[in-house]
Design an enzyme around this catalytic site. Structure first.
Site, PDB file in Angstrom:
ATOM      1  CD  GLU A 142       5.792  14.527   0.967  1.00 23.64           C
ATOM      2  OE1 GLU A 142       6.415  14.926  -0.031  1.00 23.64           O
ATOM      3  OE2 GLU A 142       4.855  13.718   0.924  1.00 23.64           O
ATOM      4  CE  LYS A 147       3.612   5.062   3.852  1.00 20.98           C
ATOM      5  NZ  LYS A 147       2.960   4.434   5.032  1.00 20.98           N
ATOM      6  CB  SER A 181      -0.839  -1.807   5.487  1.00 17.07           C
ATOM      7  OG  SER A 181      -1.285  -1.274   6.722  1.00 17.07           O
TER       8      SER A 181
END
Ligand code: PLP
Length: 389
Positions: A113, A91, A374
């Site tokens: 968010e 991310k 990931s």
């Protein structure tokens, strides 16, 4: 004309995508749309981002040949180690890219968010680094469930806004973040954490995550035969597929979370169970009732617990360029334990869905299979040990 699988000038991937935003958000989206491609392609921007990805995130991440796993499955398995990125998942690639872009647009304040807290942590990290004010919207329930990530975000200097409307989870936090953006259109940039939301977000986030497949391409002498990645919103998967979409001989496999079973009512397998609809200002596949109410999804891994999917995935699914499968909570847990013992790598429960899919495949000795790892499993220790076999 052959489909290039990318967004068209109107912001659509075939039937999916678009920007179904309320009029009050039109200006914000328009500003992004008019500028993002030019900024991302700019040589100075690229140099700055690539320098940060190297020095700060730790890229390129290794493409590790997993010997013991390969022996077990009688094939060649490589793990793309996004778990080794700073903050523990892919991310951060997107968070840094969007913050640099926000700076170019003269924004000084970032909102986001978060549900599980992973995107919030990546955003708060990038804000600290770039000296940006950071405001993270989070459902009251999620704040309780994800206490360690909330503590991390606070340490990093982020302001956490607790949202106590509706179901007190991700979708309510999203509504509040959008309200904030409408009220602060000039100084604020809204960072979306996956390839979802209105155009140009899915394309912009995909471009920032495409570094994953760019590296895979350089790290292997020959193209892989298969690439497997888990799919929540779909950003790590698009990142791992991106530069192979045109190489039709590379099999691309996205793995959704089927929770307690794909036919059960506790599932997050959007492509398997969803129908076409608009979610978060985007036409895509959605878990919804016949009259269009969003069905609360379920997965053991918070990062896959999303009732929609990125529009590019809906398109790739329709065109059958990517195969989509699904893995249950139980299968993912087993795969996480298995990798820990076999390779000494504790994967995130999200990534464990991609790993578990190896059990569903018929692989040849000569295959070269890339599994996109990931994220790392530190955040999932409670679940991994509590629900131990
Ligand atoms: C957030 C997250 C995901 C799911 O998001 P995508 O956008 O589908 O990649 C997967 N793995 C990890 C480790 C995550 O933190």
């Amino acid at each position: 004309m052959r489909d290039n699988y990318q967004v068209n000038d109107s912001g659509f991937y075939g039937d999916f995508g678009g920007a179904f935003v309320p009029e009050m958000l039109y200006h914000n989206i328009q500003e992004l749309k008019d500028n993002y491609s030019r900024i991302i392609c700019d040589a100075t921007f690229q140099r700055e981002l690539s320098n940060l990805l190297q020095q700060y995130v730790g890229r390129p991440t290794p493409l590790y040949f997993a010997g013991r796993l390969s022996h077990y499955y009688k094939t060649n398995i490589y793990l793309k180690r996004e778990d080794l990125c700073h903050t523990g998942a892919h991310k951060i690639n997107n968070a840094l890219g969007q913050i640099l872009l926000a700076k170019r647009l003269n924004k000084s304040r970032i909102i986001a968010e978060t549900g599980a807290g992973q995107h919030g942590v990546a955003t708060a990290t990038a804000c600290a680094l770039m000296n940006m004010t950071c405001c993270i919207y989070m459902g009251e329930k999620d704040i309780q469930r994800q206490a360690p990530n909330v503590a991390r975000m606070k340490l990093l200097g982020a302001h956490i806004v607790s949202v106590s409307s509706g179901s007190k989870t991700l979708k309510d936090a999203t509504n509040e973040a959008i309200r904030d953006w409408i009220n602060n259109p000039t100084d604020t940039h809204y960072i979306i954490g996956s390839v979802v939301g209105p155009h140009p977000y899915p394309d912009m986030v995909a471009k920032f995550q495409s570094i994953i497949s760019l590296e895979i391409k350089k790290q292997l002498n020959r193209p892989p035969t298969h690439i497997i990645a888990c799919v929540g919103g779909g950003s790590n998967a698009i990142g791992a597929f991106y530069h192979f979409l045109q190489d039709e001989e590379v099999m691309l496999i996205g793995v959704e979370a089927s929770g307690e079973g794909v036919s059960s009512n506790k599932t997050a397998a959007t492509l398997a169970r969803g129908t076409q609809g608009v979610l978060h200002a985007c036409m895509t596949k959605v878990l919804q009732t016949a009259d269009g109410q969003v069905i609360e999804p379920h997965s053991i891994s918070a990062g896959l617990d999303y009732p929609g999917i990125g529009p590019q995935h809906a398109h790739l699914h329709q065109l059958k360029r990517v195969d989509y499968g699904h893995i249950t909570d139980k299968e993912a847990l087993e795969a996480a334990h298995f990798l820990s013992r076999k390779e000494g790598i504790i994967p995130a429960l999200e990534s464990a869905h991609a790993l578990a899919y190896l059990n569903k495949m018929k692989l040849q000795r000569t295959d070269r299979v890339v599994v996109n790892l990931s994220g790392r499993g530190d955040k999932d220790l409670d679940t991994l040990t509590k629900e131990n076999k």
